[in-house]
Design a protein around this motif. Sequence first.
Motif, PDB file in Angstrom:
ATOM      1  N   UNK A  11      47.304  44.149  51.810  1.00  0.00           N
ATOM      2  CA  UNK A  11      48.466  44.791  51.105  1.00  0.00           C
ATOM      3  C   UNK A  11      48.427  46.513  50.903  1.00  0.00           C
ATOM      4  N   UNK A  12      47.188  47.156  51.390  1.00  0.00           N
ATOM      5  CA  UNK A  12      47.152  48.652  51.245  1.00  0.00           C
ATOM      6  C   UNK A  12      48.014  49.038  52.119  1.00  0.00           C
ATOM      7  N   UNK A  13      48.623  50.202  51.790  1.00  0.00           N
ATOM      8  CA  UNK A  13      49.457  51.120  52.692  1.00  0.00           C
ATOM      9  C   UNK A  13      49.101  52.432  52.877  1.00  0.00           C
ATOM     10  N   UNK A  14      48.861  52.769  54.182  1.00  0.00           N
ATOM     11  CA  UNK A  14      48.206  53.972  54.776  1.00  0.00           C
ATOM     12  C   UNK A  14      49.225  54.913  55.086  1.00  0.00           C
ATOM     13  N   UNK A  15      48.904  56.376  54.932  1.00  0.00           N
ATOM     14  CA  UNK A  15      50.160  57.230  55.157  1.00  0.00           C
ATOM     15  C   UNK A  15      49.912  58.637  54.545  1.00  0.00           C
ATOM     16  N   UNK A  16      51.010  59.624  54.522  1.00  0.00           N
ATOM     17  CA  UNK A  16      51.021  60.384  53.808  1.00  0.00           C
ATOM     18  C   UNK A  16      50.674  60.728  52.464  1.00  0.00           C
ATOM     19  N   UNK A  17      50.171  61.707  51.879  1.00  0.00           N
ATOM     20  CA  UNK A  17      50.166  61.646  50.524  1.00  0.00           C
ATOM     21  C   UNK A  17      51.051  61.586  49.773  1.00  0.00           C
ATOM     22  N   UNK A  18      50.991  60.606  48.434  1.00  0.00           N
ATOM     23  CA  UNK A  18      52.261  60.842  47.565  1.00  0.00           C
ATOM     24  C   UNK A  18      52.524  62.179  46.946  1.00  0.00           C
ATOM     25  N   UNK A  19      53.788  62.276  46.696  1.00  0.00           N
ATOM     26  CA  UNK A  19      54.159  63.343  46.050  1.00  0.00           C
ATOM     27  C   UNK A  19      53.515  63.295  44.576  1.00  0.00           C
ATOM     28  N   UNK A  45      41.532  66.696  41.012  1.00  0.00           N
ATOM     29  CA  UNK A  45      40.581  65.881  40.475  1.00  0.00           C
ATOM     30  C   UNK A  45      39.379  65.999  41.584  1.00  0.00           C
ATOM     31  N   UNK A  46      38.278  66.820  41.358  1.00  0.00           N
ATOM     32  CA  UNK A  46      36.925  66.814  42.309  1.00  0.00           C
ATOM     33  C   UNK A  46      35.993  65.718  41.800  1.00  0.00           C
ATOM     34  N   UNK A  47      35.975  64.895  40.551  1.00  0.00           N
ATOM     35  CA  UNK A  47      34.732  64.020  40.513  1.00  0.00           C
ATOM     36  C   UNK A  47      35.562  62.801  39.617  1.00  0.00           C
ATOM     37  N   UNK A  48      35.018  61.838  39.946  1.00  0.00           N
ATOM     38  CA  UNK A  48      35.149  60.627  39.025  1.00  0.00           C
ATOM     39  C   UNK A  48      34.128  59.613  38.853  1.00  0.00           C
ATOM     40  N   UNK A  49      33.668  59.246  37.673  1.00  0.00           N
ATOM     41  CA  UNK A  49      32.583  58.379  37.439  1.00  0.00           C
ATOM     42  C   UNK A  49      32.959  56.995  36.759  1.00  0.00           C
ATOM     43  N   UNK A  50      32.677  56.023  37.107  1.00  0.00           N
ATOM     44  CA  UNK A  50      33.019  54.643  36.675  1.00  0.00           C
ATOM     45  C   UNK A  50      31.762  53.964  36.165  1.00  0.00           C
ATOM     46  N   UNK A 106      43.832  53.907  39.293  1.00  0.00           N
ATOM     47  CA  UNK A 106      43.848  55.501  39.981  1.00  0.00           C
ATOM     48  C   UNK A 106      43.598  55.257  41.332  1.00  0.00           C
ATOM     49  N   UNK A 107      44.309  55.969  42.024  1.00  0.00           N
ATOM     50  CA  UNK A 107      44.190  56.119  43.701  1.00  0.00           C
ATOM     51  C   UNK A 107      43.644  57.581  43.809  1.00  0.00           C
ATOM     52  N   UNK A 108      42.225  57.719  44.414  1.00  0.00           N
ATOM     53  CA  UNK A 108      41.806  59.117  44.478  1.00  0.00           C
ATOM     54  C   UNK A 108      41.847  59.442  46.160  1.00  0.00           C
ATOM     55  N   UNK A 109      42.683  60.642  46.617  1.00  0.00           N
ATOM     56  CA  UNK A 109      42.351  60.794  47.881  1.00  0.00           C
ATOM     57  C   UNK A 109      42.896  62.465  47.975  1.00  0.00           C
ATOM     58  N   UNK A 148      41.124  65.079  47.297  1.00  0.00           N
ATOM     59  CA  UNK A 148      41.185  66.010  46.147  1.00  0.00           C
ATOM     60  C   UNK A 148      42.082  65.749  45.108  1.00  0.00           C
ATOM     61  N   UNK A 149      42.838  64.591  45.076  1.00  0.00           N
ATOM     62  CA  UNK A 149      43.926  64.675  43.904  1.00  0.00           C
ATOM     63  C   UNK A 149      43.502  63.223  43.419  1.00  0.00           C
ATOM     64  N   UNK A 150      44.243  62.723  42.215  1.00  0.00           N
ATOM     65  CA  UNK A 150      44.324  61.483  41.729  1.00  0.00           C
ATOM     66  C   UNK A 150      45.707  61.121  41.421  1.00  0.00           C
ATOM     67  N   UNK A 151      46.195  59.863  41.704  1.00  0.00           N
ATOM     68  CA  UNK A 151      47.312  59.332  41.774  1.00  0.00           C
ATOM     69  C   UNK A 151      47.484  58.266  40.570  1.00  0.00           C
ATOM     70  N   UNK A 152      47.947  58.237  39.536  1.00  0.00           N
ATOM     71  CA  UNK A 152      48.176  56.964  38.808  1.00  0.00           C
ATOM     72  C   UNK A 152      49.155  55.978  39.467  1.00  0.00           C
ATOM     73  N   UNK A 153      48.773  54.681  39.310  1.00  0.00           N
ATOM     74  CA  UNK A 153      49.375  53.587  39.989  1.00  0.00           C
ATOM     75  C   UNK A 153      49.412  52.348  39.170  1.00  0.00           C
TER      76      UNK A 153
END
Length: 334
Positions: free
Chosen positions: A198-206, A211-216, A288-291, A293-298
């Motif tokens: 179900x993943x979609x690949x393509x240009x970065x969203x608006x 964000x340069x670092x994320x820790x889980x 959160x989708x990281x790509x 160098x940015x993070x997108x809430x989803x």
Amino acid sequence: MGRSVRVRCAASAVALLAALATATLAAGCTARHGTVDDGQDGKGETPRPVQVLPQTPAPSPEHAGPVLAVKIDNVGAARPQTGLDAADIVYAEQVEGGLSRLMAVYATRLPPVVGPVRSARESDLELLRQFDRPTLAFSGAQKKLLPLIEAAPLTPGTPDNKPDAYFRGTAKPAPHNLYLRPDKLLGSAPGADALTTGFHYGPAPAGGRAETSRTVRYPAARFTFTWSAGRHGWKVAMDGRRTVTTDGRQVVPATVVVQHMKVRTSDLHDALGNYTPYTETVGSGKAEVLRDGRVYDATWKRPSAAGGTRFTAADGTDVNFARGQVWVVFTPAR
């Protein structure tokens, strides 16, 4: 010898070669069922360095077969892993004692060696329902889980039913030294069309935010992803140490998904009495989708086990992933 005789001989030779090739391929695809315990002892050859090309999943002409999913050991004694950078998708999940385990999914290419291979978990069965009869490579499972694995719509590939596909390395102690030769379970890589996630690949969203670092963090494990503009991906570190493969290659996925899930206690437990966390991958929640160098809430949604997971923005549009390897880190919803 006359011309007609020579023609007949040449045709016979071609037919013989074709038959031999068909028989060889069929033998390589044969599989049987079975399991062994994680603690099996043994010795074997040391994994060789694996050379892989950058991951770029793209539609293939046709779906050639099932994906290969491999349960990979992820405690300190199991690192560095082999073949991890060749996976199309890597799922990270919490297991007993607050530790972590990985499931690597292969479709566009099969590396020569993958491992160390460890045991399956109950929640793996729900996660794998999104694929068409995947092959699951694992080294054992809790006794009450074995009948569920046998009944699931997948093909188990274990050291018991496919011993020629596995070997014990010499660089690590058992049980952290069991390795898989993927081509012994699948004749060839099925292609990107088998990745029915179900993943979609393509240009970065608006939008998004830098964000340069994320820790889980899990109770006894942590993952850190650091953006690298030069590598155009997220350098992975686990438990504070950079993640490299046995040939020294840094693991750098193009997209990282932090998926907030309901994690409940399973009815199953290990030999020490520690109950297994069960990550529910059917449902909905935040991500959160990281790509780039940015993070997108989803918002993620997976209405049924037979379908993939859709990640959407606030306006309902799909959040595109960058081409390349994807890491999905399951974390308990707060």
